[in-house]
Design a protein around this motif. Structure first.
Motif, PDB file in Angstrom:
ATOM      1  N   ASN A 249       5.141  -8.936  -2.292  1.00 46.29           N
ATOM      2  CA  ASN A 249       4.615  -8.438  -1.010  1.00 46.29           C
ATOM      3  C   ASN A 249       4.835  -6.947  -0.832  1.00 46.29           C
ATOM      4  O   ASN A 249       3.913  -6.211  -0.465  1.00 46.29           O
ATOM      5  N   ILE A 250       6.056  -6.490  -1.085  1.00 45.66           N
ATOM      6  CA  ILE A 250       6.355  -5.079  -0.878  1.00 45.66           C
ATOM      7  C   ILE A 250       5.607  -4.212  -1.890  1.00 45.66           C
ATOM      8  O   ILE A 250       5.141  -3.127  -1.563  1.00 45.66           O
ATOM      9  N   SER A 251       5.435  -4.694  -3.117  1.00 47.85           N
ATOM     10  CA  SER A 251       4.683  -3.935  -4.130  1.00 47.85           C
ATOM     11  C   SER A 251       3.219  -3.789  -3.730  1.00 47.85           C
ATOM     12  O   SER A 251       2.635  -2.713  -3.867  1.00 47.85           O
ATOM     13  N   ALA A 252       2.634  -4.872  -3.239  1.00 47.43           N
ATOM     14  CA  ALA A 252       1.228  -4.823  -2.808  1.00 47.43           C
ATOM     15  C   ALA A 252       1.065  -3.869  -1.623  1.00 47.43           C
ATOM     16  O   ALA A 252       0.116  -3.079  -1.581  1.00 47.43           O
ATOM     17  N   LEU A 253       1.996  -3.926  -0.684  1.00 42.13           N
ATOM     18  CA  LEU A 253       1.932  -3.053   0.488  1.00 42.13           C
ATOM     19  C   LEU A 253       2.062  -1.582   0.082  1.00 42.13           C
ATOM     20  O   LEU A 253       1.325  -0.725   0.566  1.00 42.13           O
ATOM     21  N   LYS A 254       2.972  -1.289  -0.838  1.00 38.81           N
ATOM     22  CA  LYS A 254       3.130   0.080  -1.338  1.00 38.81           C
ATOM     23  C   LYS A 254       1.830   0.575  -1.967  1.00 38.81           C
ATOM     24  O   LYS A 254       1.392   1.694  -1.715  1.00 38.81           O
ATOM     25  N   HIS A 255       1.233  -0.276  -2.776  1.00 36.76           N
ATOM     26  CA  HIS A 255       0.001   0.101  -3.474  1.00 36.76           C
ATOM     27  C   HIS A 255      -1.164   0.304  -2.498  1.00 36.76           C
ATOM     28  O   HIS A 255      -1.890   1.290  -2.586  1.00 36.76           O
ATOM     29  N   GLU A 256      -1.339  -0.619  -1.579  1.00 34.31           N
ATOM     30  CA  GLU A 256      -2.465  -0.567  -0.638  1.00 34.31           C
ATOM     31  C   GLU A 256      -2.373   0.615   0.330  1.00 34.31           C
ATOM     32  O   GLU A 256      -3.397   1.145   0.755  1.00 34.31           O
ATOM     33  N   THR A 257      -1.160   1.007   0.697  1.00 34.75           N
ATOM     34  CA  THR A 257      -0.989   2.053   1.696  1.00 34.75           C
ATOM     35  C   THR A 257      -0.557   3.394   1.109  1.00 34.75           C
ATOM     36  O   THR A 257      -0.383   4.362   1.844  1.00 34.75           O
ATOM     37  N   ASN A 258      -0.357   3.440  -0.205  1.00 34.39           N
ATOM     38  CA  ASN A 258       0.054   4.673  -0.885  1.00 34.39           C
ATOM     39  C   ASN A 258       1.334   5.242  -0.278  1.00 34.39           C
ATOM     40  O   ASN A 258       1.435   6.430   0.039  1.00 34.39           O
ATOM     41  N   THR A 259       2.329   4.356  -0.072  1.00 36.13           N
ATOM     42  CA  THR A 259       3.618   4.759   0.474  1.00 36.13           C
ATOM     43  C   THR A 259       4.735   4.285  -0.438  1.00 36.13           C
ATOM     44  O   THR A 259       4.525   3.452  -1.321  1.00 36.13           O
ATOM     45  N   ASN A 260       5.922   4.795  -0.208  1.00 34.61           N
ATOM     46  CA  ASN A 260       7.117   4.317  -0.876  1.00 34.61           C
ATOM     47  C   ASN A 260       7.935   3.594   0.187  1.00 34.61           C
ATOM     48  O   ASN A 260       8.217   4.158   1.243  1.00 34.61           O
ATOM     49  N   ILE A 261       8.300   2.350  -0.086  1.00 34.07           N
ATOM     50  CA  ILE A 261       9.026   1.539   0.893  1.00 34.07           C
ATOM     51  C   ILE A 261      10.324   1.069   0.259  1.00 34.07           C
ATOM     52  O   ILE A 261      10.322   0.538  -0.848  1.00 34.07           O
ATOM     53  N   LYS A 262      11.414   1.273   0.986  1.00 35.71           N
ATOM     54  CA  LYS A 262      12.723   0.847   0.494  1.00 35.71           C
ATOM     55  C   LYS A 262      13.433   0.045   1.573  1.00 35.71           C
ATOM     56  O   LYS A 262      13.375   0.395   2.750  1.00 35.71           O
TER      57      LYS A 262
END
Length: 72
Positions: free
Chosen positions: A31-44
């Motif tokens: 989920n977090i990988s898909a969200l990072k890819h779709e929104t072009n963000t880095n999430i930690k």
């Protein structure tokens, strides 16, 4: 001052209930990988609990629009 063509990164930090971290991250981080890819963000997601039942979530991106997409 940023060089031509570069933007400053925007960082948004908030608390997420520890009970939702697994759901947010997803199996094997799906989920977090898909969200990072779709929104072009880095999430930690922080490893250590804060206030005993929360963890910090940090979203970093080059555009406030990208961050809004990942948070909403």
């Amino acid at each position: 001052m940023a060089a031509s063509g570069q933007q400053k990164k925007t960082v948004y930090k908030f608390l997420i209930p520890e009970t939702l971290c697994g759901l947010f991250i997803g199996k094997s981080g799906r989920n977090i990988s898909a969200l990072k890819h779709e929104t072009n963000t880095n999430i930690k997601i922080g490893r250590e609990p804060v206030l005993s039942t929360f963890r910090y979530c940090t979203v970093e991106g080059r555009s406030i629009l990208h961050i809004n997409e990942s948070v909403v």
